[in-house]
Design an enzyme around this catalytic site. Structure first.
Site, mmCIF file in Angstrom:
data_model
loop_
_atom_site.group_PDB
_atom_site.id
_atom_site.type_symbol
_atom_site.label_atom_id
_atom_site.label_comp_id
_atom_site.label_asym_id
_atom_site.label_seq_id
_atom_site.Cartn_x
_atom_site.Cartn_y
_atom_site.Cartn_z
ATOM 1 N N SER A 90 0.433 -1.038 0.269
ATOM 2 C CA SER A 90 -0.194 0.026 0.047
ATOM 3 C C SER A 90 0.920 0.784 -0.114
ATOM 4 O O SER A 90 0.666 2.066 0.253
ATOM 5 C CB SER A 90 -0.515 0.127 1.160
ATOM 6 O OG SER A 90 -1.746 -0.632 1.279
ATOM 7 N N THR A 192 -1.256 2.644 4.532
ATOM 8 C CA THR A 192 -0.840 3.283 3.923
ATOM 9 C C THR A 192 -0.279 4.336 5.479
ATOM 10 O O THR A 192 -0.966 3.925 6.849
ATOM 11 C CB THR A 192 -2.163 4.798 3.901
ATOM 12 O OG1 THR A 192 -2.652 4.409 2.760
ATOM 13 C CG2 THR A 192 -2.029 6.104 4.092
ATOM 14 N N THR A 210 1.270 6.603 0.392
ATOM 15 C CA THR A 210 0.731 5.760 0.172
ATOM 16 C C THR A 210 0.351 5.764 -1.222
ATOM 17 O O THR A 210 0.984 6.426 -2.398
ATOM 18 C CB THR A 210 -0.498 6.391 0.483
ATOM 19 O OG1 THR A 210 -1.648 4.936 -0.010
ATOM 20 C CG2 THR A 210 -1.444 7.041 -0.383
ATOM 21 N N ARG A 220 -7.353 9.341 -9.891
ATOM 22 C CA ARG A 220 -7.908 9.172 -8.502
ATOM 23 C C ARG A 220 -7.206 9.086 -7.919
ATOM 24 O O ARG A 220 -6.190 8.370 -7.376
ATOM 25 C CB ARG A 220 -8.706 7.484 -8.396
ATOM 26 C CG ARG A 220 -8.680 7.336 -6.709
ATOM 27 C CD ARG A 220 -8.629 6.937 -5.848
ATOM 28 N NE ARG A 220 -8.858 7.043 -4.479
ATOM 29 C CZ ARG A 220 -8.726 6.822 -3.000
ATOM 30 N NH1 ARG A 220 -7.427 6.825 -3.268
ATOM 31 N NH2 ARG A 220 -9.245 6.939 -2.090
ATOM 32 N N VAL A 221 -6.919 10.243 -6.633
ATOM 33 C CA VAL A 221 -6.213 10.801 -5.327
ATOM 34 C C VAL A 221 -7.413 10.579 -4.276
ATOM 35 O O VAL A 221 -8.518 11.135 -4.204
ATOM 36 C CB VAL A 221 -5.628 11.701 -5.476
ATOM 37 C CG1 VAL A 221 -5.271 12.162 -5.114
ATOM 38 C CG2 VAL A 221 -4.616 11.814 -6.886
ATOM 39 N N GLY A 222 -6.513 10.265 -3.394
ATOM 40 C CA GLY A 222 -7.581 9.973 -2.231
ATOM 41 C C GLY A 222 -7.051 11.142 -1.029
ATOM 42 O O GLY A 222 -6.723 12.136 -1.697
ATOM 43 N N ASP A 223 -7.416 10.946 0.963
ATOM 44 C CA ASP A 223 -6.693 11.428 1.224
ATOM 45 C C ASP A 223 -5.282 12.139 1.520
ATOM 46 O O ASP A 223 -4.846 13.247 2.140
ATOM 47 C CB ASP A 223 -7.750 10.936 2.670
ATOM 48 C CG ASP A 223 -6.965 9.961 3.391
ATOM 49 O OD1 ASP A 223 -7.206 9.254 2.440
ATOM 50 O OD2 ASP A 223 -6.787 9.990 4.225
ATOM 51 N N THR A 243 -6.082 6.724 8.056
ATOM 52 C CA THR A 243 -5.540 6.068 6.724
ATOM 53 C C THR A 243 -7.253 5.437 6.401
ATOM 54 O O THR A 243 -7.955 5.938 7.602
ATOM 55 C CB THR A 243 -5.120 4.681 7.130
ATOM 56 O OG1 THR A 243 -4.952 3.556 7.055
ATOM 57 C CG2 THR A 243 -5.311 4.039 8.266
ATOM 58 N N GLY A 244 -7.237 4.306 5.197
ATOM 59 C CA GLY A 244 -8.278 4.249 4.819
ATOM 60 C C GLY A 244 -9.141 4.805 3.912
ATOM 61 O O GLY A 244 -8.267 4.645 3.105
ATOM 62 N N GLY A 246 -10.376 7.131 1.787
ATOM 63 C CA GLY A 246 -9.475 9.289 1.502
ATOM 64 C C GLY A 246 -11.232 9.296 1.200
ATOM 65 O O GLY A 246 -11.493 10.290 2.153
HETATM 66 N N1 ASP Z 1 -6.169 6.678 2.633
HETATM 67 C C1 ASP Z 1 -5.659 5.561 1.440
HETATM 68 C C2 ASP Z 1 -6.437 5.975 0.205
HETATM 69 O O1 ASP Z 1 -7.387 6.751 0.567
HETATM 70 C C3 ASP Z 1 -5.720 4.374 1.302
HETATM 71 C C4 ASP Z 1 -5.560 3.705 3.025
HETATM 72 O O2 ASP Z 1 -4.871 3.985 3.349
HETATM 73 O O3 ASP Z 1 -5.323 2.357 3.028
HETATM 74 O O4 ASP Z 1 -5.842 6.366 -0.698
#
Ligand code: ASP
Length: 333
Positions: A90, A192, A210, A220-223, A243-244, A246
């Site tokens: 990850s 992450t 991450t 795609r971009v997350g948090d 984490t998690g 996003g």
């Molecule tokens: N937070 C990360 C994202 O959404 C993914 C993760 O923490 O597993 O890109």
């Protein structure tokens, strides 16, 4: 006549507004004066906290701090460990790719001055946390994305390399058989790294890196690289990282929220719990199939962590000990 009246009225209104807004300003200023900043004078013990089981990354950061290094150096060095770890799928090299088979990395960093740098959707460069730091320190910008970020990294001496390992390629090929995309993170498959540190001067910095969601849509971009989402640091108050899933973190500006809740007097633990509450208590929110976890520290060196589901853990280096600790969580049903 009419015009005169209008002018009279307008100036009375603007005077009134000016008086009103200046009372607002003075009221805010008074409020700011009344609030005691969390004192740092006795906090000279280095501390590091990071999401998931990240023993070596945290030990590495702690070593930097114990030698008198800065929090910003500590979080950068710590995150680089996970970026280089090819077994972690990850973060960095070996991260799971997007649907097209491309590994794209996101990272951001914040220092004790509140400066921020980030890179988004970067291919072929492993140590994106260090590229984010270069964006923060060597450019007039805060974010670079995609090819621009990659070229910038190369101009700074970073080497291009293939980030898709055999293990991740196989996982992607297996996924392609069904190509089922569920924008869901189950409880075990993400790690992450978000890291926060306090150095011997009592200064706080943070970093987050991450490869994002496995098999995400290209682009795609997350948090994780977004200020206030995956990371926020305010050296007067504290810091938080996420984490998690996003998308859910971003919709509640989770890390910024946690720091602001601490500013209002909540402990890091209470602030993390409230931030999770903002996600799960939305009407109709089906949180059963996704995970979000937060970590936080304040200026006194108090820490907090909370997640939606079980099995979120974090590493904490405190009083010269580095431990992996299971986080408390919301969904105990
Ligand atoms: N937070 C990360 C994202 O959404 C993914 C993760 O923490 O597993 O890109």
């Amino acid at each position: 006549m009419k015009r005169r009246n209008f002018i009279k009225k307008a100036s009375a209104t603007s005077l009134g507004f000016a008086a009103f807004s200046s009372s607002l300003v003075s009221c805010d200023a008074n409020l700011a004066k009344k609030k005691e900043p969390i004192t740092t004078s006795k906090i000279l013990k280095p501390l590091v906290i990071a999401t998931w089981k990240t023993d070596l990354a945290v030990t590495t950061a702690a070593e930097v701090l114990e030698k008198g290094g800065s929090a910003i150096d500590a979080v950068e060095q710590g995150c680089r460990i996970e970026e280089a770890n090819e077994n972690g799928q990850s973060v960095g090299k070996g991260g799971l790719p997007d649907r097209d088979g491309d590994v794209t990395l996101d990272a951001c960093i914040m220092n004790e001055k509140g400066d921020y740098g980030a890179v988004l959707g970067v291919k072929n460069i492993k140590h994106v946390i260090s590229v984010a730091r270069k964006v923060m320190e060597d450019t007039p910008h805060v974010m670079l994305v995609g090819e621009g970020a990659e070229s910038f990294a190369v101009s700074k001496g970073f080497e291009r390399e293939n980030l898709l390992t055999e293990k991740s390629k196989k996982a992607w090929e297996n996924w392609k058989i069904k190509s089922e995309y569920k924008p869901i993170i189950n409880i075990e498959n993400h790690d992450t790294i978000g890291m926060l540190a306090i150095d011997k001067n009592g200064d706080i910095s943070g970093a987050c890196t991450t490869s994002g969601l496995a098999y995400k849509m290209a682009g795609r971009v997350g948090d994780s690289p977004i200020i206030g989402g995956g990371l926020f640091v305010d050296n007067e108050i504290g810091g938080a990282s996420a984490t998690g899933l996003g998308e859910e973190v971003l919709k509640t500006v989770g890390s910024f929220l946690i720091v602001e809740l601490m500013r209002q007097g909540k402990s890091p633990q209470q602030a993390c719990e409230e931030a999770i509450g903002r996600i799960v208590n939305k009407p109709g929110k089906d949180f059963k199939n996704f995970q979000v976890g937060y970590i936080a520290i304040n200026k006194r060196g108090e820490t907090g962590a909370y997640s939606i589901h079980e099995w979120f853990s974090y590493n904490l280096y405190k009083d010269k000990e580095n431990k992996n600790i299971k986080s408390d969580y919301f969904n105990k049903a």
